[in-house]
Structure formats: C-alpha cells, structure tokens
Design a protein around this motif. Structure first.
Motif, mmCIF file in Angstrom:
data_model
loop_
_atom_site.group_PDB
_atom_site.id
_atom_site.type_symbol
_atom_site.label_atom_id
_atom_site.label_comp_id
_atom_site.label_asym_id
_atom_site.label_seq_id
_atom_site.Cartn_x
_atom_site.Cartn_y
_atom_site.Cartn_z
ATOM 1 N N MET A 100 28.094 97.616 21.928
ATOM 2 C CA MET A 100 27.724 98.430 20.771
ATOM 3 C C MET A 100 29.127 98.854 20.226
ATOM 4 S SD MET A 100 27.263 101.903 23.380
ATOM 5 C CE MET A 100 26.214 100.804 24.324
ATOM 6 N N ALA A 104 28.690 104.345 18.624
ATOM 7 C CA ALA A 104 27.370 104.529 19.115
ATOM 8 C C ALA A 104 27.737 104.881 20.831
ATOM 9 C CB ALA A 104 26.505 103.116 19.318
ATOM 10 N N ILE A 145 23.500 97.652 20.789
ATOM 11 C CA ILE A 145 23.000 98.911 19.931
ATOM 12 C C ILE A 145 23.904 98.704 18.747
ATOM 13 C CG2 ILE A 145 23.155 101.467 19.580
ATOM 14 C CD1 ILE A 145 23.364 101.791 22.845
ATOM 15 N N ARG A 146 23.089 98.732 17.430
ATOM 16 C CA ARG A 146 23.681 98.556 16.075
ATOM 17 C C ARG A 146 22.819 99.457 15.141
ATOM 18 N NH1 ARG A 146 27.354 97.170 18.537
ATOM 19 N NH2 ARG A 146 28.792 95.422 18.264
ATOM 20 N N ALA A 160 17.134 104.420 18.618
ATOM 21 C CA ALA A 160 18.058 105.283 19.449
ATOM 22 C C ALA A 160 18.496 106.444 18.863
ATOM 23 C CB ALA A 160 19.068 104.293 19.966
ATOM 24 N N PHE A 271 20.788 104.119 14.582
ATOM 25 C CA PHE A 271 21.036 103.247 15.668
ATOM 26 C C PHE A 271 19.829 102.639 16.134
ATOM 27 C CE2 PHE A 271 25.112 105.059 15.679
ATOM 28 C CZ PHE A 271 26.218 103.864 15.143
ATOM 29 N N TYR A 272 19.697 101.502 16.744
ATOM 30 C CA TYR A 272 18.701 100.804 17.344
ATOM 31 C C TYR A 272 19.302 99.972 18.558
ATOM 32 C CZ TYR A 272 15.238 101.308 13.702
ATOM 33 O OH TYR A 272 14.449 101.837 12.835
ATOM 34 N N ILE A 273 18.467 100.159 19.846
ATOM 35 C CA ILE A 273 18.708 99.285 20.939
ATOM 36 C C ILE A 273 17.875 97.990 20.400
ATOM 37 C CG2 ILE A 273 18.481 99.016 23.565
ATOM 38 C CD1 ILE A 273 18.112 102.045 23.757
ATOM 39 N N TYR A 274 18.775 96.861 20.782
ATOM 40 C CA TYR A 274 17.959 95.529 20.241
ATOM 41 C C TYR A 274 18.245 94.575 21.497
ATOM 42 C CZ TYR A 274 22.523 93.752 19.043
ATOM 43 O OH TYR A 274 24.035 93.256 18.880
ATOM 44 N N ARG A 293 16.328 105.560 24.432
ATOM 45 C CA ARG A 293 15.475 105.359 23.086
ATOM 46 C C ARG A 293 15.329 106.758 22.824
ATOM 47 N NH1 ARG A 293 10.184 102.434 23.998
ATOM 48 N NH2 ARG A 293 10.087 102.584 21.773
#
Length: 298
Positions: A100, A104, A145-146, A160, A271-274, A293
């Motif tokens: 990340m 983040a 995380i991006r 997130a 931000f998203y957890i991918y 999340r």
C-alpha cells in the motif's frame, strides 16, 4: 516437472521479486551461492537467460518476465494452499503480505493496528509501503490497498475509505505575492510544489469541472516525494500545493492555508483493498478485509 526443477523455479521467482540474489537468499534462508547455482541451472536447462545482472540490480530479461508472468499465479496458489493447511480449524494465522502507499498505511492501518494485532495474534502481518502500483500476483502479495481509480479490472476490490477529494492550497504569505488562480490555465504563472513518485514519475494535477477533465503538468522550483513534506512547504509559503482535503483541514481552518479553484476539485474514489480472485480465500486475508473494510455507516 521434477522437484528439483520446481525448487529452481521458486528460487528464480524469489530473485525476480527481491531484485537481488542476496535478498532472495535471505528470504529463502539459503546461501547466495545456492541461489546463483539454482538460477544458473534453470537457465541452462531452458537454454535462455532469465535474469539480467548488473552491479546495481537484477532484473528479468524479456524471456524471464514472460516466464514470471506464467508461473507467479500457480506458485501463488500453491503458497495459499500451504498456508491454508497451517491454519487449523480455519483460524486466521500465518504470514500475510500487504502492499500500500504510505498514506493508506497512516490513515487506514496504523490507527487500528493495535486492535487488529490483539484480535488476531497468530497473523504475521507484513506491510510494505510504496507509491508504485504493485502487481500483487507477481510481487507475491496477498492483497494491496490503492485508490479506486488505479485498480485493474481483474481485481476484486472492497472499499476501505470514503470518497476523497484533493484541493489546491497555498499560504496567505504566498497569495500576498501572487494573485489566486481561478482557472487551470492560471497555474502556468504560479510556483507549484510538485510530487515525484517512487517510480520517478512526477504527478500531473488531475482537475475536473462539469465533466471536463484535465491533466495539468504544473511547473515549480520544488519537487518532494511525500504529501506531508509538501504540506509543510505549502504552509511555509513556498507555493501552491495539491493535497488531499482531509490532510489540510486543520491548516485551512486556522488560516495557515487558503483553498482555491474549489470548482475544479471534485471528489473521486477513495482507497480500496484489492486482491486477485481465488476459489478459496485464506482466513487470515478474510480477517484483514473484514477488519479494515469501510463499514456501511462510515
């Protein structure tokens, strides 16, 4: 493939991910000479050079990159299976590697990290921070995380953080010397504090109004690598800065910074957890996603 060939393949992938034979040796717990021998034997058996070695770094050749793309996912699946076996009763445990950006880590992870570690003491959380957009499959990560706008289509992603907004700001002392900009074209006459990412790329300011998006290559006499450093320079009156709104709220509230061109700064995905699609998710990764999340009420 026999077991010897498979072990050599694992060594090659580790070297490619680590960027050096010594770092790969440390990760694998074997001697650097053994790493070199395994890679050389694999290259000899295939009849091609897989790694380009220089005094500064070791990188895959074109053939090596092609092989890396083909084998990283299957080896990752094997690693997932082995770690799953080590989690008896579906209890979250074992190593969990997450990549990340530093921002983040500061805003999403560090604030709740003590609670996570207390709740899941058997998870060995390994966080790597980088502004580069990492291929988590090639890099051997479980997840990343991006910002949502940076995600690839084949990734599963869960939010997130709420949507974010970046704003253009400067100190009153700067505006005492320069008229505030009102349109992106006005930025050409300003000293803009620029940001260089880890990849070496300098960020182009992304602006939008009424559906008209612009990517502006601003100019200025200062380039910095991190938002917190840019913030300090802006407060000091160096020039205009383009920063996340929630990181400058205090400075705007107390008058140390003034926002401009608000109508060119709309919100965008946060931000998203991918993570890659897998048939069976490890309990450790599931625990991380469920914990960090964004809740529906956020």
């Amino acid at each position: 493939m026999d077991r010897t060939g498979l072990s050599r393949l694992v060594v090659f992938v580790t070297v490619a991910e680590s960027g050096s034979f010594r770092a790969a040796a440390d990760r694998l717990g074997i001697a650097p000479s053994a790493v070199s021998h395994a890679v050389s034997a694999l290259e000899d058996s295939l009849g091609v050079r897989l790694l380009a070695r220089t005094t500064r770094a070791t990188r895959p050749t074109e053939e090596g990159a092609q092989l890396l793309r083909r084998v990283s996912a299957p080896l990752g699946e094997i690693g997932q299976a082995l770690r799953a076996v080590a989690e008896p009763g579906d209890q979250p445990a074992g190593p969990l590697r997450i990549t990340m950006p530093r921002l983040a880590a500061d805003e999403i992870i560090m604030r709740r990290l003590p609670q996570f570690c207390a709740a899941f003491p058997r998870i060995e959380l390994d966080i790597r921070t980088s502004d580069r957009f990492e291929d988590i499959v090639l890099g051997g990560y479980d997840a990343g995380i991006r910002l949502g706008e940076s995600l690839e289509a084949d990734m599963i992603a869960v939010p997130a953080s709420p949507p974010r907004r970046a704003v253009i700001v400067a100190a009153p002392a700067y505006f005492a010397r320069h008229p505030p900009p009102e349109h992106p074209r006005d930025l050409a006459g300003h000293n803009c504090i620029r940001r260089r990412f880890d990849s070496g790329r300098i960020y182009r300011w992304e602006l939008e109004k009424d559906g008209h998006a612009l990517s502006v290559e601003v100019k200025g006499n200062l380039i910095l690598p991190q938002q917190e450093l840019i913030l300090r320079a802006a407060v000091g009156g160096v020039g205009l800065a383009f920063l996340f709104e929630d990181t400058v709220q205090a400075e705007i509230a107390d008058g140390r910074l003034i926002g401009v061109m608000q109508d060119w700064c709309p919100p965008f995905d946060g931000f998203y957890i991918y993570y890659p699609s897998r048939r069976q998710m490890r309990p450790a990764l599931r625990a991380f996603i469920d914990f960090f999340r964004m809740s529906r009420g956020a």
